[in-house]
Design a protein around this motif. Sequence first.
Motif, PDB file in Angstrom:
ATOM      1  N   LYS A 189      54.618 -47.148  29.295  1.00 56.74           N
ATOM      2  CA  LYS A 189      53.584 -48.176  28.931  1.00 56.74           C
ATOM      3  C   LYS A 189      54.476 -49.167  29.628  1.00 56.74           C
ATOM      4  O   LYS A 189      56.251 -49.361  30.245  1.00 56.74           O
ATOM      5  CB  LYS A 189      53.640 -48.355  27.902  1.00 56.74           C
ATOM      6  CG  LYS A 189      53.204 -47.362  26.931  1.00 56.74           C
ATOM      7  CD  LYS A 189      51.554 -46.631  27.607  1.00 56.74           C
ATOM      8  CE  LYS A 189      51.343 -45.263  26.468  1.00 56.74           C
ATOM      9  NZ  LYS A 189      49.897 -44.596  27.517  1.00 56.74           N
TER      10      LYS A 189
ATOM     11  N   GLN B 121      47.012 -41.882  30.176  1.00 58.72           N
ATOM     12  CA  GLN B 121      46.556 -42.527  28.983  1.00 58.72           C
ATOM     13  C   GLN B 121      46.659 -43.927  29.267  1.00 58.72           C
ATOM     14  O   GLN B 121      48.112 -44.170  29.062  1.00 58.72           O
ATOM     15  CB  GLN B 121      45.425 -42.655  28.457  1.00 58.72           C
ATOM     16  CG  GLN B 121      46.701 -41.956  26.677  1.00 58.72           C
ATOM     17  CD  GLN B 121      45.137 -42.247  25.926  1.00 58.72           C
ATOM     18  OE1 GLN B 121      44.716 -41.537  26.045  1.00 58.72           O
ATOM     19  NE2 GLN B 121      45.650 -42.779  24.390  1.00 58.72           N
ATOM     20  N   GLU B 122      46.501 -44.923  29.642  1.00 58.63           N
ATOM     21  CA  GLU B 122      47.067 -46.487  29.847  1.00 58.63           C
ATOM     22  C   GLU B 122      46.296 -47.425  29.172  1.00 58.63           C
ATOM     23  O   GLU B 122      44.762 -47.073  28.971  1.00 58.63           O
ATOM     24  CB  GLU B 122      47.803 -46.890  31.043  1.00 58.63           C
ATOM     25  CG  GLU B 122      49.025 -45.826  31.687  1.00 58.63           C
ATOM     26  CD  GLU B 122      49.539 -46.003  31.697  1.00 58.63           C
ATOM     27  OE1 GLU B 122      50.281 -47.513  30.755  1.00 58.63           O
ATOM     28  OE2 GLU B 122      50.818 -45.313  31.153  1.00 58.63           O
ATOM     29  N   PRO B 123      47.033 -47.951  28.640  1.00 60.56           N
ATOM     30  CA  PRO B 123      45.487 -49.444  28.055  1.00 60.56           C
ATOM     31  C   PRO B 123      45.130 -49.994  29.055  1.00 60.56           C
ATOM     32  O   PRO B 123      46.379 -50.708  29.711  1.00 60.56           O
ATOM     33  CB  PRO B 123      46.918 -50.235  26.758  1.00 60.56           C
ATOM     34  CG  PRO B 123      48.508 -49.425  27.611  1.00 60.56           C
ATOM     35  CD  PRO B 123      47.836 -48.509  28.007  1.00 60.56           C
TER      36      PRO B 123
ATOM     37  N   LYS C 274      38.953 -49.983  26.717  1.00 62.74           N
ATOM     38  CA  LYS C 274      40.255 -49.817  26.252  1.00 62.74           C
ATOM     39  C   LYS C 274      41.447 -48.955  26.767  1.00 62.74           C
ATOM     40  O   LYS C 274      42.995 -49.155  26.316  1.00 62.74           O
ATOM     41  CB  LYS C 274      39.967 -49.192  24.881  1.00 62.74           C
ATOM     42  CG  LYS C 274      39.254 -50.401  23.879  1.00 62.74           C
ATOM     43  CD  LYS C 274      39.297 -49.313  22.482  1.00 62.74           C
ATOM     44  CE  LYS C 274      38.665 -49.607  21.226  1.00 62.74           C
ATOM     45  NZ  LYS C 274      37.985 -49.122  20.183  1.00 62.74           N
ATOM     46  N   SER C 275      41.071 -48.389  27.586  1.00 60.86           N
ATOM     47  CA  SER C 275      42.641 -48.061  28.083  1.00 60.86           C
ATOM     48  C   SER C 275      41.362 -46.592  29.191  1.00 60.86           C
ATOM     49  O   SER C 275      40.719 -46.487  29.831  1.00 60.86           O
ATOM     50  CB  SER C 275      43.081 -47.107  27.156  1.00 60.86           C
ATOM     51  OG  SER C 275      42.479 -45.904  27.156  1.00 60.86           O
TER      52      SER C 275
ATOM     53  N   SER D 254      41.947 -43.023  31.785  1.00 57.37           N
ATOM     54  CA  SER D 254      43.366 -41.978  31.953  1.00 57.37           C
ATOM     55  C   SER D 254      43.514 -40.982  33.388  1.00 57.37           C
ATOM     56  O   SER D 254      42.155 -41.231  33.899  1.00 57.37           O
ATOM     57  CB  SER D 254      42.397 -41.095  30.455  1.00 57.37           C
ATOM     58  OG  SER D 254      41.509 -40.170  30.794  1.00 57.37           O
TER      59      SER D 254
ATOM     60  N   THR E 180      37.638 -43.766  32.226  1.00 55.80           N
ATOM     61  CA  THR E 180      37.413 -45.023  31.513  1.00 55.80           C
ATOM     62  C   THR E 180      37.286 -45.473  29.437  1.00 55.80           C
ATOM     63  O   THR E 180      36.128 -43.516  30.254  1.00 55.80           O
ATOM     64  CB  THR E 180      37.126 -45.930  31.929  1.00 55.80           C
ATOM     65  OG1 THR E 180      35.846 -46.032  32.116  1.00 55.80           O
ATOM     66  CG2 THR E 180      38.074 -46.562  32.599  1.00 55.80           C
TER      67      THR E 180
ATOM     68  N   TYR F  24      36.303 -40.788  26.496  1.00 60.14           N
ATOM     69  CA  TYR F  24      36.600 -40.998  28.074  1.00 60.14           C
ATOM     70  C   TYR F  24      35.663 -40.609  28.717  1.00 60.14           C
ATOM     71  O   TYR F  24      34.846 -39.191  28.147  1.00 60.14           O
ATOM     72  CB  TYR F  24      38.341 -39.869  28.775  1.00 60.14           C
ATOM     73  CG  TYR F  24      39.310 -41.359  27.776  1.00 60.14           C
ATOM     74  CD1 TYR F  24      39.466 -42.494  28.351  1.00 60.14           C
ATOM     75  CD2 TYR F  24      40.000 -40.914  26.343  1.00 60.14           C
ATOM     76  CE1 TYR F  24      40.992 -43.444  28.284  1.00 60.14           C
ATOM     77  CE2 TYR F  24      40.876 -41.258  26.507  1.00 60.14           C
ATOM     78  CZ  TYR F  24      41.267 -42.692  27.108  1.00 60.14           C
ATOM     79  OH  TYR F  24      42.072 -43.554  26.453  1.00 60.14           O
TER      80      TYR F  24
ATOM     81  N   SER G  45      40.438 -53.468  36.066  1.00 64.99           N
ATOM     82  CA  SER G  45      40.795 -51.883  35.666  1.00 64.99           C
ATOM     83  C   SER G  45      41.132 -50.575  36.579  1.00 64.99           C
ATOM     84  O   SER G  45      42.217 -50.012  36.665  1.00 64.99           O
ATOM     85  CB  SER G  45      39.313 -51.415  34.429  1.00 64.99           C
ATOM     86  OG  SER G  45      38.720 -51.121  35.602  1.00 64.99           O
TER      87      SER G  45
END
Length: 207
Positions: free
Chosen positions: A2, A85-87, A94-95, A97, A118, A126, A179
């Motif tokens: 992260k 995945q990343e926030p 929300k995140s 992948s 997403t 997702y 994003s």
Amino acid sequence: MKYPLFSTLFIVALNLSTPSFAQKSGLPYDRFTGEITQTKSVQTGQSRDKAFSAARAWIRRTYPNYREVIRVEDAGLGRIVFQDQEPIVSESFKSFSYRVQVDIKDGFYNCTINNVKTRNAVSADYTSADADFSNIGMYGKHIDDIGREISITKSKKAKAKLYQQRRNIKSVLQDYHKSHYLMDLQFTMIQNGLREAVLGPGSLAAK
């Protein structure tokens, strides 16, 4: 792994006269499908085994949850595949992948990042991010249309409603930009990190 989140605003409009393979926020994508696929081919001048060991060591250092994200680790084939995945801190998302596949041969390797998805603010699942880029163009056109309506509307109440609609759409559009910007940061980190791990410090400066 992260990383701190960054915020930025890109003013992007979908230009229908552009080629079918263009870029937004540094991300390669197909304008018709929206599919994000980034592939980098790097000449190493090294044996497959040496480059494989360096790439694997970097991935293990970079992703503390290595055992959870790894999907394929085949030294004989020279292939490593992982997903993570990343926030995204925004009202809309929300995140995100993504999937990374590294194919290593004697003298070079290819790193492909794809299957980008997403997760929105109200879902636990997702979904494909394929439509995001075409949505950017749609939202941009809607903003322009509302602007024209505002210019000819006399009623203060109606104008206030139009202004609120435009603010809401701009907020969603900014979330899309954010994003994509964060995806670009993450994918650049992966590509540069692998390159430097395999070729050694200073290899990025020599690009």
